[in-house]
Each structure stands twice: as C-alpha cells, then as structure tokens.
Design a protein around this motif. Structure first.
Motif, short mmCIF file in Angstrom:
data_model
loop_
_atom_site.label_atom_id
_atom_site.label_comp_id
_atom_site.label_asym_id
_atom_site.label_seq_id
_atom_site.Cartn_x
_atom_site.Cartn_y
_atom_site.Cartn_z
N MET A 75 0.84 -1.20 0.00
CA MET A 75 0.00 0.00 0.00
C MET A 75 0.87 1.25 0.00
N LEU A 76 0.33 2.28 -0.58
CA LEU A 76 1.03 3.57 -0.63
C LEU A 76 0.07 4.65 -0.17
N HIS A 77 0.49 5.41 0.81
CA HIS A 77 -0.33 6.52 1.29
C HIS A 77 0.44 7.81 1.11
N ILE A 78 -0.24 8.80 0.61
CA ILE A 78 0.39 10.10 0.45
C ILE A 78 -0.37 11.09 1.31
N ASN A 79 0.35 11.81 2.12
CA ASN A 79 -0.29 12.75 3.03
C ASN A 79 0.46 14.07 3.00
N VAL A 80 -0.21 15.12 2.57
CA VAL A 80 0.41 16.44 2.54
C VAL A 80 -0.18 17.27 3.67
N GLU A 81 0.68 17.77 4.53
CA GLU A 81 0.23 18.59 5.66
C GLU A 81 0.47 20.06 5.37
N PHE A 82 -0.57 20.84 5.55
CA PHE A 82 -0.43 22.29 5.40
C PHE A 82 -0.39 22.89 6.79
N ASN A 103 -3.89 16.97 -2.05
CA ASN A 103 -3.72 15.56 -1.72
C ASN A 103 -4.24 14.66 -2.83
N ARG A 104 -5.42 15.00 -3.31
CA ARG A 104 -6.06 14.19 -4.34
C ARG A 104 -5.26 14.25 -5.64
N GLN A 105 -4.79 15.45 -5.97
CA GLN A 105 -4.01 15.61 -7.20
C GLN A 105 -2.75 14.76 -7.15
N LEU A 106 -2.11 14.75 -5.98
CA LEU A 106 -0.87 13.97 -5.86
C LEU A 106 -1.16 12.48 -5.85
N GLU A 107 -2.29 12.10 -5.26
CA GLU A 107 -2.67 10.68 -5.28
C GLU A 107 -2.90 10.23 -6.71
N LYS A 108 -3.56 11.08 -7.48
CA LYS A 108 -3.80 10.74 -8.88
C LYS A 108 -2.48 10.58 -9.61
N CYS A 109 -1.56 11.48 -9.31
CA CYS A 109 -0.28 11.48 -10.02
C CYS A 109 0.58 10.27 -9.65
N PHE A 110 0.59 9.89 -8.37
CA PHE A 110 1.49 8.83 -7.94
C PHE A 110 0.81 7.48 -7.74
N LYS A 111 -0.37 7.49 -7.09
CA LYS A 111 -1.01 6.21 -6.79
C LYS A 111 -1.72 5.67 -8.03
N ASP A 112 -2.55 6.54 -8.65
CA ASP A 112 -3.38 6.06 -9.74
C ASP A 112 -2.56 5.80 -11.00
N SER A 113 -1.41 6.44 -11.12
CA SER A 113 -0.56 6.15 -12.28
C SER A 113 0.27 4.89 -12.05
N ARG A 114 0.18 4.33 -10.86
CA ARG A 114 0.86 3.09 -10.49
C ARG A 114 2.36 3.15 -10.80
N CYS A 115 2.99 4.19 -10.31
CA CYS A 115 4.42 4.33 -10.60
C CYS A 115 5.25 3.45 -9.67
N VAL A 116 4.77 3.20 -8.45
CA VAL A 116 5.51 2.34 -7.53
C VAL A 116 5.06 0.91 -7.75
N ASP A 117 6.01 0.01 -7.88
CA ASP A 117 5.68 -1.40 -8.06
C ASP A 117 5.21 -1.96 -6.72
N LEU A 118 3.89 -1.99 -6.55
CA LEU A 118 3.34 -2.40 -5.26
C LEU A 118 3.42 -3.91 -5.06
N GLU A 119 3.45 -4.64 -6.15
CA GLU A 119 3.50 -6.10 -6.00
C GLU A 119 4.81 -6.56 -5.35
N SER A 120 5.88 -5.81 -5.59
CA SER A 120 7.16 -6.19 -4.99
C SER A 120 7.16 -5.91 -3.49
N LEU A 121 6.13 -5.22 -3.00
CA LEU A 121 6.06 -4.91 -1.57
C LEU A 121 5.27 -5.96 -0.80
N CYS A 122 4.89 -7.03 -1.49
CA CYS A 122 4.13 -8.09 -0.83
C CYS A 122 5.09 -9.05 -0.14
N ILE A 123 4.81 -9.40 1.09
CA ILE A 123 5.65 -10.37 1.81
C ILE A 123 4.96 -11.73 1.82
#
Lengths: 411, 223
Positions: A75-82, A103-123
């Motif tokens: 899982m990937l969580h992005i949290n921007v604090e103002f 926050n939503r814009q960044l989630e779209k950019c990083f999470k929804d574009s699936r740039c991080v290989d999340l499958e490799s993070l499975c144990i």
C-alpha cells in the motif's frame, strides 16, 4: 488568521504586467523557478526548494494486512500537511479544501498512475505487505505547492530504501540495516506535476508564485513522466476566462520537456546521495546542512565544541573525599565546612526522587542560610576553573532554579 | 575512590556542532533553521497576528504553538513537546504588550538524532529573536542523559548514545541569571543525578547563549 485579501491595485498591476509579458520576479512566462533538492541522513528524507516554496518529505514503512481486493499488493499513502508554518492562514490539524485538493491531485499522479511497483512490496499474500507512507510537510508557501510536493515525493520515493525481509515457513524476519543492506523501491516510471496559470488576458504562466495564483483565472496541472506520458490532469476554474480551449495542446510539449528535465535532475540528485550512502565512510553525513547558505549574514556555523565542565559534587561525598579535594584547592578555607553542610542537605538518600517520602525541597528552603551559603561556595570553587566564567551564581538560592517561571509571575 | 575523584575534578563534554540560518523562509515574520549535530528543525514565527475569537484574551496575546513531526500524524509525545515549547515561550514573551492578538510559533522537525526538544526550543528562540517580538529574556535548552550501564552523564547526546540512556533530561535556562525555565525528564533518577545534570547543563547553556549573541552581532553590526 484569515488570508489577507488581495487589493484591486495589486490585482490590476499583476494583470497588466502579465499582459505585457512581464513577471514580477523577472522570469519568462514559461520559465520555472530553480529546484534545489537536499537529502537527509535517513532513507527517504528530502528537502525541496522550488524558488521560495519549500517542502520536506519523509517516507516511512511498516507491515500491514493488505486490502481484501488486492491481496498481493503493498500500500502507498500520500499525506500532505499544510501547517501554519507555511502561511498564517493554514490551520493546524484541519484539512482545508486546498489541502484536500492537493492531496487528491498527488494521489492521482502517484497512486493512480501506479508508478511504484506495489506487488514487490508483498511479503505473504493476503497476510503481510509493506505499507508505505509519504508525509509531506510544507515549510513555506510561495505558490505552486503541487509541483513542489510532487518533486519532494518523487525524490523521497527514489531515495527510499526499505529493510530486507526473509520468510522461512511461518516466521518473517525483518533485517536491520546493519544485518542486511536495505532495498530500494522499484519505480516503473517517474511522474511529476507541472502547473500553469491562465490569466484573464489569456496569457499562460508556468510555475506560478503565490501572488500569480491568486490573480489567475484558471489553473492547470499536468502530471507527466519522463516518457512524455500524461499521468493526471487537473483543470480548475478560479474565475472567468475567455481562452481555455486550446490551452492544453499549446503548453503540453513544453510541459513534457520540462518534466523530462526535472525528472533527470531528481534522479541524478537521488542517485548521487544513494551512492554516497553506500560508501560506508559518509553514510551518516547529513546533507540537510547544505540547505543553509553559509556566508549569509544571518547564517552561522559552529564546529563541535569540547568544553570542560566541573563535576558537580553533591552531598554524597564522604568527609574523606572532601579532605582530598581541599588538598588541591587549599587556597579556599571554606571548603572544609561544606562537607557538613552538604551532607546535611541530602538527609534521606535511601529514597530517590519520585519514590515517595516527604518533599525535601521545601525543607531546604526553610533550613538555615549558612547551608545554602555552603552549597554556593562549593559551586563557586568548582566553577572557577572552567572556560565559562560568567555564570552568575550569587544571590540565587537553589530553590529558585527549579521553579518554573509561569506567566502569572509577570502579570 | 581515586577514580571517582578524578572525575570530580573536571570532565570533558562535547556539544555537537551547531549550524543555523535565520530568515530562511520568506513567509514567516521570523524563521530559523537550526541544527545540532544531525538533529535539524525549522521554526517559523508569525506575530503579533489576529487571534481567533475563541482563543482571544483581552489582557495579553495568546501563544499558539505547533510542533509537527517529520513522519506520521502528531502523536501524544509530539503534543507533549508542543506543550513544553508553548509554556517555555509563554514565559519568554512579553505577551501583555499585545492584548487580543496571537503569536504563532511553529516548529517542524526535519530530522531527529537526539535532543529534538532542546533543538526545537533553541530554534524557536532564534526565530523569536529575528522576528523582533519583545522578549523578557532569551532561552537556551540543553539535553543530557545518563548511560544505563556506566552511569556516566553525557551532555547533548546523539541518537546512538541516547539508545543506551536510562534517564534523559532537557533543561531550559534563561539568559540573564541562568535560572531554570522549564525541565522535561524521562526515566527514574535520584536527586543527586538531577542536581548534577542541572549544573552541567547550566554551564553548557552558556555556549548556546554565545551562539545567539554571535549570530545577532554578525548582522547587527552591518545594519
């Protein structure tokens, strides 16, 4: 505090200047501010300055149960604090509309574009996966928070290394960084956000400052990766504008070129720091120091200080040791009396602080003056030899030191 | 006995290198990036600004503090730090000069490698100095710890040393008489240990006050 309203003068001035292709900071219309990236000593810690807009990102990870819908993905969580440090109108602990939008814009950019290989993070599928969390704290708000935050997130993700894990049967071992070298994340592609502001006159400005953002008529943010692919797009009408239909095609080639350049810069900076960390000698060197521009009048550095401090002897010292101390400080006759006085102070040595027993602090307040005198003499003789000589001990009784100065004392 | 006497004579303490830049941020009225060793914090001060109606006080300014950690949402420990910073700053500021206003002090952790609270208070004090809000005195915070095994007192420990700590102390001193302003401790300790660490930190705090003085002198002369 509410946001200070923008005066008509300011608004008209900026509009007129933009209509004449002039920006207040002397940039071209389609020119971005310089980007500076610095990494901290920890993995995945990075400080980004986009002109005056500054942000800090930190990636952290823990192990959690995956979502039922995606049992073999991390899982990937992005949290921007103002935080209110960035601007006084930001409120602490409350998600404003702007914060949610960014926050939503960044989630779209990083999470929804699936740039991080999340499958490799499975144990273990359906049981244990890595949960990545990216925290971005905005330090200074001078416009274009989305771009600055996206650069910080990308740099932090590129830089981050997670601990290695081995599974043997049912047991999972998480190796510390000392045992096994940590592993970097796998990124499929490197997206960044590039923002534009369209003015009433139809002029398009890249990387807007805070003032330009407030005057602008509509805002456009493109999420682009280094392969010139579009990952997200956000068009936001702030006010009425006449020309928007052909904005996207007119600026997208320029944005793609800029994104490519930016990603190259981020990856180079991250790679340099990672390589430096692999060389064991400067593994723990904190490069955040380079954020400071030395040579400025308001910047200062002080090397590691070795100071000699006197050891404070409490009343514990037996008369024998007092005799010996007086040997090498024989110029002071008062030393001999201090043994009795200070021994008197700690009457109930059997009980340490917080373990019950009557409060001895008050007792020492009421005790005779010469006892306090003795302690002071002791301190003075000990402190005499130190480098730091201007500590004023005279007149202070010990109790005063431990009283917290509250606001009521001054009122 | 002999061994103990040697330590009573003089003991060497090492304060980690200090680096600082003032007014690094453009938005706050005063800001400071302060580093002690690898512990890095940024503090930004706004004030006096308009206070929120429910927090407004008719006779003095409200002091709002915000401490935000580098990772994760603020936890209880961070709120505790926030309280220490707020109460210290309330003691420092001449709040009666700005009735009905607010002074907002924000501290952002960038990296923690020991003595974070002390570093945060020092950064907040530097930010207050540069923001030219009236203060009663300056404050300097010094952290120290007692080693679990050797029982040795270490002033300004780093992250590797602090893992071996039985007790940690953070003392805040004011700049005029070096009186104690506030104190934060963890762990169990005896009265002797408290007094010993207090005296040591008091002496070490002079270095931080010198640092403040030097940095202010640096630009005050040029003005």
């Amino acid at each position: 505090m509410r946001e200070t309203p923008l005066s008509n003068c300011e608004r008209n001035f900026i509009n007129r200047a933009i209509a004449e292709d002039t920006r207040l900071d002397g940039r071209q219309l389609l020119e971005a501010r310089p980007v500076e990236i610095h990494f901290g000593a920890n993995w995945g810690c990075c400080h980004v300055a986009l002109g005056e807009t500054k942000a800090i990102a930190q990636v952290s990870c823990d192990i959690q149960q995956p979502k039922a819908s995606r049992p073999n993905e991390g899982m990937l969580h992005i949290n921007v604090e103002f935080n209110p440090i960035a601007a006084p109108h930001f409120e602490a602990g409350r998600q404003s509309e702007l914060a949610m939008q960014v926050n939503r814009q960044l989630e779209k950019c990083f999470k929804d574009s699936r740039c991080v290989d999340l499958e490799s993070l499975c144990i273990v599928a359906d049981e244990k996966v890595w949960n990545l969390r990216v925290d971005v704290n905005i330090l200074n708000h001078d416009g274009n928070l989305v771009d600055c935050a996206s650069i910080a997130i990308l740099a932090a993700l590129t830089h981050f290394h997670r601990p290695d894990v081995t599974t043997t049967g049912d047991s999972i071992t998480i190796h510390s960084f000392a045992e096994k070298d940590p592993l970097p994340l796998t990124l499929h592609h490197y997206p960044v956000c590039v923002s534009f502001i369209v003015f009433e006159s139809g002029q398009i400005v890249m990387d807007p400052t805070y003032m330009e953002e407030r005057v602008g008529a509509s805002q456009l943010t493109l999420g682009l990766n280094s392969y010139r692919e579009l990952c997200s797009l956000q068009l936001c009408y702030l006010g009425k504008t006449s020309v928007t239909a052909d904005v996207v095609p007119s600026i997208s080639p320029h944005a793609a070129n800029y994104a490519n350049k930016l990603v190259t810069q981020i990856r180079k900076a991250a790679q340099q720091d990672v390589e430096a960390k692999y060389n064991k000698e400067d593994r723990d060197v904190c490069r955040l120091k380079e954020c400071i521009t030395f040579g400025k009048l308001t910047a200062m550095t002080k090397p590691k200080l070795s100071i000699k401090l006197a050891h404070w002897v409490a009343g514990k010292s037996s008369p024998k040791s007092d005799m010996e101390t007086s040997d090498f400080q024989d110029e002071d006759d008062n030393i001999k009396t201090l043994g009795h006085g200070s021994a008197e102070l700690i009457t109930n040595m059997s009980k340490s602080v917080g373990e019950g027993g009557p409060n001895t602090w008050q007792a020492s307040e009421e005790s005779s003056d010469d006892e306090i005198e003795d302690i002071e003499i002791l301190q003075e003789t000990k402190l005499e030899k130190k480098v730091l000589d201007d500590i004023d001990l005279g007149g202070d009784s010990e109790e005063e030191d431990t009283v917290t100065v509250s606001k009521n004392d001054i009122m | 006995m002999q061994n103990q006497l040697e330590t009573t004579e003089e003991e060497e303490c090492v304060l980690r290198p200090m680096n600082c830049e003032l007014n690094q941020l453009s938005r706050p009225d005063g800001s400071a990036m302060f580093m002690q060793g690898d512990t890095v914090v940024v503090a930004g001060v706004y004030g006096p600004i308009e206070a929120k109606l429910q927090k407004m006080m008719h006779d003095r300014a409200t002091v709002e503090t915000m401490f935000s950690p580098a990772k994760g949402p603020p936890c209880v420990d961070d709120r505790a730090k926030e309280t220490v910073i707020r109460e210290t700053c309330e003691a420092v500021l001449l709040t009666a000069l700005h009735p009905g206003m607010a002074i907002s002090i924000n501290v952002q952790e960038l990296q923690d490698s020991g003595g974070l609270l002390a570093c945060a208070i020092n950064a907040a004090c530097l930010a207050l100095i540069i923001s030219s809000i009236s203060m009663k005195f300056t404050v300097a915070a010094v952290s120290c710890m007692i080693d679990r095994e050797s029982g040795k007192l270490i002033v300004d420990p780093d992250s590797t040393q602090i893992q071996q700590a039985r007790v940690t102390f953070t003392y805040v001193f004011e700049g005029i008489k070096k009186d104690l302003v506030s104190c934060h401790t963890t762990g169990r300790f005896s009265e002797n240990e408290l007094m010993e660490s207090l005296e040591k930190c008091r002496a070490a705090s002079q270095n931080i006050f010198d640092f403040y003085r030097n940095i202010v002198e640096q630009y005050a002369i040029k003005l």
